[in-house]
Design a protein around this motif. Structure first.
Motif, mmCIF file in Angstrom:
data_model
loop_
_atom_site.group_PDB
_atom_site.id
_atom_site.type_symbol
_atom_site.label_atom_id
_atom_site.label_comp_id
_atom_site.label_asym_id
_atom_site.label_seq_id
_atom_site.Cartn_x
_atom_site.Cartn_y
_atom_site.Cartn_z
ATOM 1 N N SER A 22 0.849 -1.191 0.000
ATOM 2 C CA SER A 22 0.000 0.000 0.000
ATOM 3 C C SER A 22 0.889 1.248 0.000
ATOM 4 N N PRO A 23 0.333 2.377 -0.395
ATOM 5 C CA PRO A 23 -1.078 2.611 -0.722
ATOM 6 C C PRO A 23 -1.432 2.187 -2.141
ATOM 7 N N VAL A 24 -2.680 1.782 -2.290
ATOM 8 C CA VAL A 24 -3.245 1.466 -3.606
ATOM 9 C C VAL A 24 -4.152 2.629 -3.982
ATOM 10 N N VAL A 25 -3.814 3.332 -5.065
ATOM 11 C CA VAL A 25 -4.487 4.578 -5.414
ATOM 12 C C VAL A 25 -5.104 4.426 -6.797
ATOM 13 N N VAL A 56 -18.749 5.133 -2.600
ATOM 14 C CA VAL A 56 -18.696 6.523 -2.135
ATOM 15 C C VAL A 56 -18.001 7.410 -3.171
ATOM 16 N N ALA A 57 -16.924 6.910 -3.740
ATOM 17 C CA ALA A 57 -16.225 7.689 -4.764
ATOM 18 C C ALA A 57 -17.101 7.916 -5.988
ATOM 19 N N GLN A 58 -17.881 6.900 -6.393
ATOM 20 C CA GLN A 58 -18.761 7.060 -7.546
ATOM 21 C C GLN A 58 -19.856 8.083 -7.270
ATOM 22 N N ASN A 59 -20.427 8.068 -6.073
ATOM 23 C CA ASN A 59 -21.467 9.044 -5.736
ATOM 24 C C ASN A 59 -20.916 10.472 -5.743
ATOM 25 N N LEU A 60 -19.692 10.645 -5.252
ATOM 26 C CA LEU A 60 -19.105 11.988 -5.256
ATOM 27 C C LEU A 60 -18.789 12.447 -6.680
ATOM 28 N N ARG A 61 -18.378 11.522 -7.522
ATOM 29 C CA ARG A 61 -18.141 11.898 -8.919
ATOM 30 C C ARG A 61 -19.428 12.292 -9.618
ATOM 31 N N ASP A 62 -20.516 11.628 -9.292
ATOM 32 C CA ASP A 62 -21.806 12.006 -9.870
ATOM 33 C C ASP A 62 -22.216 13.418 -9.469
ATOM 34 N N GLU A 63 -21.699 13.899 -8.349
ATOM 35 C CA GLU A 63 -21.976 15.273 -7.915
ATOM 36 C C GLU A 63 -20.928 16.252 -8.415
ATOM 37 N N ASN A 64 -20.173 15.845 -9.435
ATOM 38 C CA ASN A 64 -19.170 16.693 -10.101
ATOM 39 C C ASN A 64 -18.045 17.119 -9.154
ATOM 40 N N GLU A 65 -17.622 16.195 -8.304
ATOM 41 C CA GLU A 65 -16.474 16.440 -7.436
ATOM 42 C C GLU A 65 -15.283 15.626 -7.925
ATOM 43 N N GLU A 66 -14.118 16.170 -7.761
ATOM 44 C CA GLU A 66 -12.899 15.445 -8.096
ATOM 45 C C GLU A 66 -12.549 14.534 -6.928
ATOM 46 N N VAL A 67 -12.437 13.235 -7.210
ATOM 47 C CA VAL A 67 -12.299 12.224 -6.162
ATOM 48 C C VAL A 67 -11.035 11.419 -6.411
ATOM 49 N N VAL A 68 -10.329 11.143 -5.309
ATOM 50 C CA VAL A 68 -9.183 10.240 -5.323
ATOM 51 C C VAL A 68 -9.487 9.142 -4.314
ATOM 52 N N VAL A 69 -9.583 7.895 -4.772
ATOM 53 C CA VAL A 69 -9.860 6.768 -3.903
ATOM 54 C C VAL A 69 -8.557 6.028 -3.666
ATOM 55 N N ALA A 70 -8.314 5.643 -2.408
ATOM 56 C CA ALA A 70 -7.049 5.007 -2.043
ATOM 57 C C ALA A 70 -7.282 4.043 -0.891
ATOM 58 N N VAL A 71 -6.412 3.058 -0.806
ATOM 59 C CA VAL A 71 -6.406 2.084 0.281
ATOM 60 C C VAL A 71 -5.081 2.221 1.013
#
Length: 443
Positions: A22-25, A56-71
């Protein structure tokens, strides 16, 4: 606005099962990680946590937000190394993507302990805890029991009495019978609950600390307290002896009254001894003697007289004790024949004497406290009066401040070297120029 959706794995379950570091981004990297973790251990709740991070990342993208998902994973060797590894990975993510906020996704109470580390580096807008629906009640119960067992004080308060009960009850049931054993255990548990309910342990700890401090400081009250305890035991013994000498009487009123009548002189002497030691400690100390300590001996005498008078009244009414007899005497012009005092007269004498003693004690305490204030302030006035008296004495020493090289200009009294700084007083030029300055300094 950039939002970091971070999935926390404190014990590095993902790394141990997949062999990835990790991290997995990234969306695709986390999506592939779901497949790897699911194939390695389909029963692991971490699969649901990874899927929740993607959702959660997909829902935020649907609201036109820039999202970075990471583990982000820690280390399974120790908790300290795990937390430091998570902190280092978060620092790298924040340096690379500069997120404005973060959404934390966890699946256990163990992972939630990493939330303060995330909050110390970026603003956390939401915490999403994933619980598998089929095991919600089981997992919640597990974490509650785990938290309960982690509390040492709670373990000692609950588990120890239960364990002792389970051990002692079979022994009592086989020796004295189940009913007697259950009664004995119930009594012990009741005493334990009262002990904890009244905070007896804290009272004993405070008493031991005060006793230790008194011994180390060499206070006189330590000796007087020991003497008072001895007098108390004597009073209890004398009272019990007086009750034992009574003939067979029905009820408990007469024995109780007899116990109070015989023991109250000794108990009063014990209280007077203890209060005298406390009063001596106050007198030896630097602080003024408080009024309550001055009035306490008189109050003890007054209360003992009242208790003695009423107990004697009831005992004399029941012919348990003899009436009070004033013997005949002859002192010069004063003479008196033998006089037998009635029960009412005897009670009135004790009550009136108690009231007189209490009034004398209040007057004595008030006069002594007034003299202590006079010693603290020789002029007998307020602090302002003391300051005025000092200035007047200075003026008497130097009646003509206008003569000599140190004379103050503009007709001010006192030499220049001894004149107070106007910035440090309320009567200087600054105070006159700004009336609120003194109040500002007071605040």
């Amino acid at each position: 606005m950039t939002t970091l959706v971070v999935c926390l794995d404190r014990t590095d379950d993902v790394g141990r099962k997949t062999g990835l570091r990790s991290p997995v981004v990234g969306w695709e990297a986390v999506r592939a990680l779901v497949t790897d973790v699911g194939l390695a251990d389909p029963e692991d709740s971490g699969v649901n946590t990874l899927l929740e991070s993607l959702r959660v990342a997909q829902n935020l993208r649907d609201e036109n937000e820039e999202v970075v998902v990471a583990v982000v994973s820690g280390d399974h060797e120790s908790m300290v190394s795990a937390d430091r590894a998570v902190a280092a990975q978060l620092d790298d993510l924040i340096a690379d993507y500069d997120p404005d906020s973060a959404v934390v996704v966890t699946d256990s109470a163990e992972d939630e302990r990493l939330i303060p580390i995330v909050e110390s580096r970026v603003r956390v807008d939401s915490v999403d805890r994933v619980v598998v629906r089929q095991a919600r009640d089981i997992e919640s119960t597990y974490y509650l029991l785990k938290q309960f067992l982690a509390d040492e004080e709670l373990r000692q308060t609950v588990l120890v009495p239960i364990g002792l009960t389970l051990l002692v009850f079979p022994l009592l049931a086989t020796t004295v019978g189940p009913a007697t054993g259950a009664a004995a255990i119930t009594t012990v548990i009741g005493l334990f609950l009262l002990y904890k309910g009244f905070n007896v342990d804290e009272l004993l700890t405070r008493f031991a600390r005060q006793t230790r401090e008194s011994l180390y400081s060499g206070q006189v009250s330590v000796v007087t307290y020991v003497v008072a305890a001895g007098l108390t035991f004597v009073g209890l013994f004398v009272g019990a002896l007086g009750v034992s000498n009574l003939e067979d009487t029905a009820g408990v009123v007469i024995p109780t009254t007899r116990f109070a009548f015989d023991s109250i002189p000794w108990l009063a002497m014990a209280a007077l001894t203890a209060s005298a030691g406390r009063l001596l400690d106050e007198a030896i100390g630097d602080d003024p003697i408080r009024t309550s300590f001055l009035n306490l001996p008189f109050l003890v005498v007054a209360v003992s007289l009242v208790v003695r008078g009423f107990s004697a009244y009831f005992l004399e009414q029941q012919h348990v004790i003899d009436p009070f007899v004033v013997p005949a005497y002859e002192l010069g012009i004063l003479s008196n024949e033998r006089f037998v005092m009635g029960t009412g007269e005897r009670l009135a004498l004790f009550v009136v004497t108690a009231i007189v003693v209490s009034l004398v004690g209040a007057q004595f305490a008030s006069s002594v406290s007034g003299s202590n204030e006079g010693v603290d302030r020789p002029d007998g006035g307020t602090d302002g009066g003391a300051a005025t008296g000092e200035s007047a004495s200075d003026a008497a020493v130097d009646p003509d401040p206008g003569d000599g090289p140190d004379a103050a200009p503009d007709g001010e009294a006192g030499p220049v070297s001894e004149r107070p700084d106007p910035e440090l007083t309320d009567g200087g030029a600054d105070a006159n120029a700004n009336p609120d300055s003194s109040r500002t300094r007071d605040r």
